[in-house]
Design a protein around this motif. Structure first.
Motif, PDB file in Angstrom:
ATOM      1  N   VAL A  55      -5.462  12.894   7.443  1.00 45.94           N
ATOM      2  CA  VAL A  55      -6.020  11.569   7.175  1.00 45.94           C
ATOM      3  C   VAL A  55      -4.976  10.498   7.491  1.00 45.94           C
ATOM      4  O   VAL A  55      -3.893  10.522   6.908  1.00 45.94           O
ATOM      5  CB  VAL A  55      -6.462  11.448   5.696  1.00 45.94           C
ATOM      6  N   PHE A  57      -3.520   7.566   6.691  1.00 52.23           N
ATOM      7  CA  PHE A  57      -3.535   6.552   5.633  1.00 52.23           C
ATOM      8  C   PHE A  57      -2.121   6.236   5.173  1.00 52.23           C
ATOM      9  O   PHE A  57      -1.365   7.120   4.816  1.00 52.23           O
ATOM     10  CB  PHE A  57      -4.364   7.030   4.433  1.00 52.23           C
ATOM     11  N   ASN A  58      -1.760   4.939   5.196  1.00 52.92           N
ATOM     12  CA  ASN A  58      -0.473   4.468   4.692  1.00 52.92           C
ATOM     13  C   ASN A  58      -0.759   3.458   3.592  1.00 52.92           C
ATOM     14  O   ASN A  58      -1.407   2.449   3.832  1.00 52.92           O
ATOM     15  CB  ASN A  58       0.315   3.809   5.845  1.00 52.92           C
ATOM     16  N   ALA A  59      -0.283   3.753   2.380  1.00 50.06           N
ATOM     17  CA  ALA A  59      -0.586   2.900   1.229  1.00 50.06           C
ATOM     18  C   ALA A  59      -0.047   1.481   1.406  1.00 50.06           C
ATOM     19  O   ALA A  59      -0.472   0.560   0.721  1.00 50.06           O
ATOM     20  CB  ALA A  59       0.004   3.523  -0.041  1.00 50.06           C
ATOM     21  N   ALA A  61      -0.101  -0.304   4.300  1.00 46.97           N
ATOM     22  CA  ALA A  61      -0.652  -1.044   5.422  1.00 46.97           C
ATOM     23  C   ALA A  61      -2.163  -0.866   5.492  1.00 46.97           C
ATOM     24  O   ALA A  61      -2.674  -0.183   6.362  1.00 46.97           O
ATOM     25  CB  ALA A  61       0.005  -0.571   6.715  1.00 46.97           C
ATOM     26  N   GLU A  64      -3.781  -1.116   8.759  1.00 49.14           N
ATOM     27  CA  GLU A  64      -3.603  -0.042   9.739  1.00 49.14           C
ATOM     28  C   GLU A  64      -4.590   1.090   9.497  1.00 49.14           C
ATOM     29  O   GLU A  64      -4.695   2.009  10.292  1.00 49.14           O
ATOM     30  CB  GLU A  64      -2.193   0.560   9.623  1.00 49.14           C
TER      31      GLU A  64
ATOM     32  N   LEU B 208       3.414  10.788  -0.653  1.00 45.17           N
ATOM     33  CA  LEU B 208       3.131   9.553  -1.387  1.00 45.17           C
ATOM     34  C   LEU B 208       2.563   8.457  -0.505  1.00 45.17           C
ATOM     35  O   LEU B 208       2.090   7.441  -1.002  1.00 45.17           O
ATOM     36  CB  LEU B 208       4.405   9.036  -2.058  1.00 45.17           C
ATOM     37  N   ARG B 209       2.667   8.631   0.813  1.00 47.80           N
ATOM     38  CA  ARG B 209       2.102   7.666   1.777  1.00 47.80           C
ATOM     39  C   ARG B 209       2.727   6.280   1.633  1.00 47.80           C
ATOM     40  O   ARG B 209       2.034   5.275   1.732  1.00 47.80           O
ATOM     41  CB  ARG B 209       0.595   7.583   1.603  1.00 47.80           C
ATOM     42  N   VAL B 210       4.015   6.256   1.358  1.00 48.19           N
ATOM     43  CA  VAL B 210       4.702   4.969   1.251  1.00 48.19           C
ATOM     44  C   VAL B 210       5.782   4.818   2.322  1.00 48.19           C
ATOM     45  O   VAL B 210       6.520   3.845   2.329  1.00 48.19           O
ATOM     46  CB  VAL B 210       5.354   4.777  -0.138  1.00 48.19           C
ATOM     47  N   MET B 211       5.864   5.786   3.237  1.00 48.27           N
ATOM     48  CA  MET B 211       6.921   5.764   4.252  1.00 48.27           C
ATOM     49  C   MET B 211       6.389   5.156   5.549  1.00 48.27           C
ATOM     50  O   MET B 211       5.249   5.384   5.934  1.00 48.27           O
ATOM     51  CB  MET B 211       7.371   7.193   4.557  1.00 48.27           C
ATOM     52  N   ARG B 213       6.342   4.887   9.670  1.00 56.78           N
ATOM     53  CA  ARG B 213       6.605   5.741  10.839  1.00 56.78           C
ATOM     54  C   ARG B 213       7.390   5.010  11.910  1.00 56.78           C
ATOM     55  O   ARG B 213       7.828   5.601  12.882  1.00 56.78           O
ATOM     56  CB  ARG B 213       5.280   6.170  11.481  1.00 56.78           C
ATOM     57  N   ARG B 223       5.191  -5.440   7.250  1.00 54.16           N
ATOM     58  CA  ARG B 223       5.918  -4.256   6.768  1.00 54.16           C
ATOM     59  C   ARG B 223       4.921  -3.148   6.461  1.00 54.16           C
ATOM     60  O   ARG B 223       3.786  -3.418   6.051  1.00 54.16           O
ATOM     61  CB  ARG B 223       6.748  -4.599   5.523  1.00 54.16           C
ATOM     62  N   ASN B 224       5.353  -1.907   6.646  1.00 55.63           N
ATOM     63  CA  ASN B 224       4.416  -0.814   6.356  1.00 55.63           C
ATOM     64  C   ASN B 224       5.108   0.365   5.685  1.00 55.63           C
ATOM     65  O   ASN B 224       4.691   1.501   5.841  1.00 55.63           O
ATOM     66  CB  ASN B 224       3.663  -0.382   7.618  1.00 55.63           C
ATOM     67  N   GLY B 225       6.175   0.088   4.942  1.00 62.46           N
ATOM     68  CA  GLY B 225       6.735   1.156   4.139  1.00 62.46           C
ATOM     69  C   GLY B 225       8.238   1.265   4.222  1.00 62.46           C
ATOM     70  O   GLY B 225       8.909   0.528   4.936  1.00 62.46           O
ATOM     71  N   THR B 303       4.704  -2.589   0.400  1.00 67.31           N
ATOM     72  CA  THR B 303       3.896  -3.740  -0.011  1.00 67.31           C
ATOM     73  C   THR B 303       4.164  -4.076  -1.469  1.00 67.31           C
ATOM     74  O   THR B 303       4.425  -5.226  -1.820  1.00 67.31           O
ATOM     75  CB  THR B 303       2.401  -3.407   0.155  1.00 67.31           C
TER      76      THR B 303
END
Lengths: 89, 406
Positions: A55, A57-59, A61, A64, B208-211, B213, B223-225, B303
């Motif tokens: 999936v 998914f980036n928390a 963004a 995105e 955790l989906r906070v990083m 790429r 910003r995206n992480g 964020t």
């Protein structure tokens, strides 16, 4: 097939929200269900495991994440159906 | 203040991180706004979805340690010992007799010997072996770095390790400062270290989906992480009269420290908890908001952190927030988790000694929720007299230090 994806996604969200699947309606948001940011990433993990998909998914963004709309239960089901269709191909 | 309080000064600093193998190299990179983030290189990296980090490239343990030492020192311990050699070397101190018993070590780390864990899990689970190296436990334990510093330098006073995730180093340095203030020690070796850039370390964070790429862009709307880094920074904290009596060069004074807990959420930050820590550090330092010119931000590039931190700073500083400079050097050296506050203290000391404010690089788009002077992209020459360094950990544990020019 589609129905089973729908039922399985609802079951995953229901477990996370500690509700019965029958108590979840398609137009509810994650917030309505009481699923917070940690609950969301746990649900995504469960979806990835259940359907053997990745999936996107980036928390951090939300913009995105247009390929994975999480605005409602219905949107999540459609996003998972899309992923299963493309990633199984 | 009517009561007499022992003052705490910094008389040595050392580091190794993605920006440099020592303090001069690191400060040069910070002045130039250079980015230490690049493609990660380690076993199984192709199985990760996050493949960037601020890794110390070309590092060879054999250049600094012998075979027996390498068998005992995890990467995080090696980084600590290298940084400690530079810091203690600069201080000119040697530890024997009563000074040895009045000197200790308190260091921060979050993952400790993560590479050792990862390598040995691979050995038993993936390779199916039933035997591991006999030193796995003393190599991976979180206090290994503090203990080896105490042994290498004969430090016989109070020594321990603090693990409060991303605030570990700030909590450690705060403890060191308070121990000298309170009379428990005259010299404390302090700071922190992290070496989490390995398959298992990054794999855990991916979940955790906070990083990010693609890069670390604190305070920028796009910003995206966060992006992880590795390394260590170590400082010599010394009681002021002790330093003065021996004619030591004083790099800065540690004037305030505050810790708070959000008591709210295991990952989401709180404006109130952060703000109370900032206000507490200023109060402990007897500084007014107008006295503080620069804040080294926690500034992770997520964020949630960046907007919460900006709101907390605005809350703590009132109208002075608009005149304040606040930058996140994580944009250059990455997030060293338990070691990050220590590397960031280098930028604080540079601001006080050289009048150079390290920038927030990668800044591309203003974010109305981060509407402060974040010193975007280019370092700035400004004389400053007092600075703060923020660290806000997962688990809602906040630690803020206040420093003044010597």
């Amino acid at each position: 097939m589609s129905d089973s994806i729908k039922d399985r996604v609802i079951a995953i969200l229901a477990e996370q929200a500690m509700l019965e699947p029958g108590d979840i309606s398609l137009d509810q948001s994650l917030e309505d269900l009481g699923i917070d940011s940690l609950g969301l990433v746990e649900s995504i993990f469960a979806i990835e495991e259940a359907f053997d998909v990745s999936v996107p998914f980036n928390a951090n963004a939300p913009t995105e994440n247009r390929d994975f709309d999480i605005s409602s239960v219905d949107a999540i089901i459609r996003a998972v159906q899309g992923l299963v269709a493309t990633q199984a191909a | 203040m009517t009561r007499h309080m022992r003052r705490v000064v910094i008389t040595g600093q050392g580091t190794i991180n993605a920006l440099g193998r020592n303090v001069p190299e690191t400060l040069r990179a910070m002045r130039e706004g250079r980015c230490g983030i690049g493609d990660l290189e380690f076993q199984d990296v192709e199985r990760l979805s996050i493949r960037i980090g601020a890794q110390i490239k070309g590092y060879e343990a054999e250049a600094s340690f012998n075979r027996q030492q390498i068998a005992l020192y995890d990467r995080f311990t090696q980084f600590t010992l290298l940084a400690a050699r530079e810091a203690i070397g600069q201080s000119g101190l040697s530890f024997s007799g009563e000074l040895a018993t009045r000197s200790g070590v308190v260091l921060g780390t979050s993952g400790g010997g993560m590479n050792t864990l990862d390598e040995n899990y691979r050995t038993v689970y993936e390779d199916g072996k039933n035997r591991v190296h006999p030193f796995v436990v003393p190599k991976l334990m979180n206090n290994a770095a503090a203990s080896h510093v105490s042994m290498e330098w004969n430090l016989k006073g109070p020594s321990f390790t603090v693990a409060t995730a991303c605030a570990s180093s700030n909590h450690a340095m705060g403890q060191a400062m308070q121990m000298i203030r309170g009379g428990m020690a005259d010299v404390m070796i302090t700071g922190g270290s992290e070496a989490m850039l390995c398959f298992g370390g990054i794999k855990a964070w991916e979940g955790l989906r906070v990083m990010s790429r693609d890069g670390c862009r604190p305070f920028s709307a796009n910003r995206n992480g966060m992006v992880q880094g590795e390394g260590a920074a170590v400082f010599v904290f010394e009681e002021y009269e002790h330093a003065r009596a021996r004619g030591a060069e004083i790099l800065a004074e540690v004037v305030g420290f505050s810790m708070t807990s959000d008591a709210a959420d295991i990952v989401m930050p709180s404006k109130q908890g952060a703000s109370r820590a900032i206000v507490g550090a200023m109060r402990d330092a007897a500084l007014n908001p107008e006295d503080v010119a620069y804040v080294n931000a926690h500034g992770t590039g997520t964020t949630a952190n960046d907007k919460t931190e900006c709101a907390a700073v605005a809350d703590a500083f009132g109208h002075h927030a608009d005149d304040l400079m606040i930058s996140s050097t994580k944009s250059m050296h990455g997030h060293l988790i338990g070691g990050t506050g220590a590397v960031e203290l280098l930028a604080c000391i540079m601001a006080l000694r050289e009048g150079v404010i390290a920038p927030t690089i990668g800044y591309e788009e203003p974010d109305p929720e981060c509407a402060l002077d974040v010193v975007p992209n280019v370092a700035r020459d400004v004389r400053v007299d007092a600075v703060l360094s923020n660290a806000f950990a997962f688990g809602g544990l906040n630690a803020v230090l206040a420093l003044r020019a010597a």
